[in-house]
Design an enzyme around this catalytic site. Structure first.
Site, PDB file in Angstrom:
ATOM      1  N   GLU A 244       5.303   1.544   9.333  1.00 22.08           N
ATOM      2  CA  GLU A 244       4.195   1.692  10.700  1.00 22.08           C
ATOM      3  C   GLU A 244       5.201   1.743  12.156  1.00 22.08           C
ATOM      4  OE1 GLU A 244       0.909  -0.833  11.191  1.00 22.08           O
ATOM      5  OE2 GLU A 244       0.201  -0.449   9.078  1.00 22.08           O
TER       6      GLU A 244
ATOM      7  N   ASN B 226      -0.646   3.533   5.396  1.00 24.96           N
ATOM      8  CA  ASN B 226      -1.673   2.074   5.591  1.00 24.96           C
ATOM      9  C   ASN B 226      -2.645   2.482   6.378  1.00 24.96           C
ATOM     10  OD1 ASN B 226       0.842   0.853   4.503  1.00 24.96           O
ATOM     11  ND2 ASN B 226       1.357  -0.067   6.492  1.00 24.96           N
TER      12      ASN B 226
ATOM     13  N   ARG C 129       4.465  -4.941  -3.255  1.00 27.14           N
ATOM     14  CA  ARG C 129       5.220  -4.677  -1.992  1.00 27.14           C
ATOM     15  C   ARG C 129       5.490  -5.842  -1.231  1.00 27.14           C
ATOM     16  NH1 ARG C 129       3.155  -1.920   3.247  1.00 27.14           N
ATOM     17  NH2 ARG C 129       5.041  -1.486   4.319  1.00 27.14           N
TER      18      ARG C 129
ATOM     19  N   GLU D 251      -1.048   0.152   2.265  1.00 24.01           N
ATOM     20  CA  GLU D 251      -1.963  -0.954   2.701  1.00 24.01           C
ATOM     21  C   GLU D 251      -3.240  -0.434   2.754  1.00 24.01           C
ATOM     22  OE1 GLU D 251      -1.078  -2.878   6.389  1.00 24.01           O
ATOM     23  OE2 GLU D 251       1.303  -3.119   5.713  1.00 24.01           O
TER      24      GLU D 251
ATOM     25  N   HIS E 154       9.740  -4.666   8.613  1.00 25.67           N
ATOM     26  CA  HIS E 154       8.230  -4.861   8.721  1.00 25.67           C
ATOM     27  C   HIS E 154       8.272  -5.501  10.036  1.00 25.67           C
ATOM     28  CE1 HIS E 154       3.788  -4.894   6.966  1.00 25.67           C
ATOM     29  NE2 HIS E 154       3.857  -5.153   8.176  1.00 25.67           N
TER      30      HIS E 154
ATOM     31  N   TYR F 125      -6.975   1.868   7.377  1.00 32.30           N
ATOM     32  CA  TYR F 125      -8.058   0.877   7.451  1.00 32.30           C
ATOM     33  C   TYR F 125      -9.197   1.192   7.974  1.00 32.30           C
ATOM     34  CZ  TYR F 125      -4.382  -2.605   6.543  1.00 32.30           C
ATOM     35  OH  TYR F 125      -3.366  -3.399   5.699  1.00 32.30           O
TER      36      TYR F 125
END
Length: 520
Positions: free
Chosen positions: A202, A344, A112, A414, A157, A346
């Site tokens: 995002e 994504n 990606r 991600e 992005h 985290y």
């Protein structure tokens, strides 16, 4: 990457009791326990991800135009922690073949990467296409396909052409037309070979951090107003790009087109109704404002958020709400415009209105919901201040999405860990193993998780943190003009997981020499 909204730290003993209730109630086996023998399905996609400004360099080479990050680092260098730039970055513009070689070493099936809008359309407008930029991406795509690595392209992005920003950027109601024009150029040149596209990466970080605060370019900081105008415009822009692909290019070439959102794992601080409702409000403010228009049954912005912003706006003297919902025609146009949910992920937090403080600007979207967040004092801290390792957070995130939208196909586009550097990255190894075990928990429960992309292939320019935070499976030597890439321990561990389709907690690399296995 995503930014923390802050909050006090409270004692671990109390939080962990709550987490057992909140996080493990739906999981038959013990949270965090590594269960050997579980395997990822044969069709589960393993990949890695990067972004154009963070790795490409060649910022003004071969006709490329200036973007908002070029402008920021050159006009306001103090905004970057180490006063660095992405002018050279990893020099992937010249070293893309080494990047593909690294993908082959890892054994990934997919890569990606994002395109630089201003490398393809230097002014942002489609009247002039930069053929050198097109050729660069053709070369990269062909190199990937040569080795049976599927490219997945992200159109945007975060690196908006500066000329478009000077016209208002994502706050200009015409931005959707500009984005559709750009998307058409991309599809025309690449959709014969590329079968997976993501329109926007995002949107929360584009809108909330770029326009509603000052933690991403263009640092507009129009709190409580900018993020809401942007949220409306970016949803319509995404829909235009999706419909263009779906109506014109998908019938001709096949493929899919989706949308990627940053989603934190959010759980209630206690089992009180107030704290459960706080999770819902925080969800709406952080990501559902962007995903509900596409994935919810009725479309449009979340109902509770609309009501809160309207009420706050009136109390603050605004003649109308700062958050304007879509028309019924717009709702119908946006709803359903994604073939998958890209996430994504985290970190995570615990939410409660009792944790809210008056630290936020008035007006602002955080003040609109009046919810605070906290983390446990024993969640491992990454190099990034916003990033703590929340137990079983991938599973929690998958459940949040499933509970909200049903059996939507999900790709983790991600996921990774930040450090300060070094080759022996045990914290990153532990994070990946835990995250992928958590992904297996989600698969065990029947969640429609289709793939996983590690962030990132290599160290890169980490936005306002510059090069002070490292996310790479491969370390990049920025003192070396060749930008030498060296595999970290995590690269060997991820390779082993891909090859065996299992998470082996006892695996140790036999050497520090990375090779390409047969078939890659």
């Amino acid at each position: 990457m995503i930014s923390s909204l802050g909050g006090p730290v409270i004692p671990n003993s109390y939080i962990m009791k709550l987490l057992v209730l909140v996080l493990c109630s739906a999981v038959a086996l013990t949270c965090g326990e590594v269960r050997q023998g579980r395997k990822f399905p044969d069709d589960f996609v393993f990949g890695v991800a990067t972004a154009s400004y963070q790795i490409e360099g060649a910022w003004d080479e071969d006709g490329k135009g200036e973007n908002i990050w070029d402008y920021l680092v050159h006009t306001n260098p103090d905004a970057i922690a180490d006063r660095s730039t992405g002018d050279v970055a990893c020099d992937s513009y010249h070293k893309y073949k080494r990047d593909v070689e690294m993908l082959r070493e890892l054994g990934v099936g997919s890569y990606r990467f994002s395109l630089s809008w201003s490398r393809i359309l230097p002014s942002g407008f489609a009247n002039h296409v930069n053929e050198a930029g097109i050729q660069y991406y053709n070369n990269l795509i062909d190199e990937l396909l040569k080795y049976n690595i599927d490219p997945i392209i992200t159109l945007y992005h975060w690196d908006l052409p500066q000329k478009l920003q000077e016209l208002g950027g994502w706050l200009n109601p015409l931005v959707g037309d500009w984005f559709e024009d750009y998307a058409r150029v991309v599809y025309e040149h690449f959709s014969d070979r590329v079968k997976s596209f993501i329109t926007i990466n995002e949107p929360a970080q584009v809108c909330y951090e770029g326009y509603g605060t000052d933690t991403k370019a263009p640092l507009l900081n129009a709190t409580g107003i900018g993020e809401y105008i942007c949220a409306r415009n970016i949803a319509l822009a995404h829909a235009k790009a999706y419909h263009l692909y779906n109506n014109v290019y998908k019938p001709k070439y096949g493929g899919e087109c989706g949308y990627t959102f940053a989603v934190d794992s959010t759980a209630p601080l206690t089992d009180s109704e107030e704290d459960k409702y706080a999770v819902e409000l925080l969800t709406q403010q952080q990501w559902a404002i962007y995903s509900d228009p596409v994935f919810s049954k009725d479309g449009g912005f979340p109902k509770e958020l609309l009501e809160l912003v309207a009420k706050k706006s009136a109390a603050q003297g605004f003649p109308r709400s700062r958050l304007i919902d879509f028309t019924e025609e717009e709702k119908a146009y946006i709803r359903g415009t994604s073939d998958f949910f890209g996430v994504n992920h985290y970190s995570g937090s615990l939410a409660s209105p009792s944790l809210y403080t008056s630290q936020y600007a008035v007006p602002s979207s955080m003040d609109d919901i009046e919810v605070g967040q906290t983390v446990s004092d024993d969640w491992l801290q990454a190099a990034s201040s916003w990033f703590q390792k929340m137990p079983n957070s991938v599973y929690i995130t998958m459940k949040l999405i499933q509970n909200r939208y049903g059996d939507v196909p999900i790709y983790i586009t991600e996921n990774g860990w930040s450090s300060y550097g070094g080759i022996d990255d045990e914290d990153r190894v532990d994070y990946y193993r835990s995250a992928l075990e958590s992904a297996l928990d989600a698969l065990d429960e029947g969640i429609n998780l289709k793939g996983y992309y590690a962030w990132s292939l290599m160290d890169n320019f980490e936005w306002l943190a510059g090069y002070t935070e490292r996310f790479g499976l491969y370390q990049v030597d920025y003192d070396d003009p060749e930008r030498t890439r060296t595999p970290r321990k995590s690269a060997f561990v991820y390779k082993h997981i891909i090859k065996t389709r299992m998470v082996d907690p006892d695996y140790e690399p036999e050497s520090n020499v990375m090779t390409i296995d047969e078939g890659h």
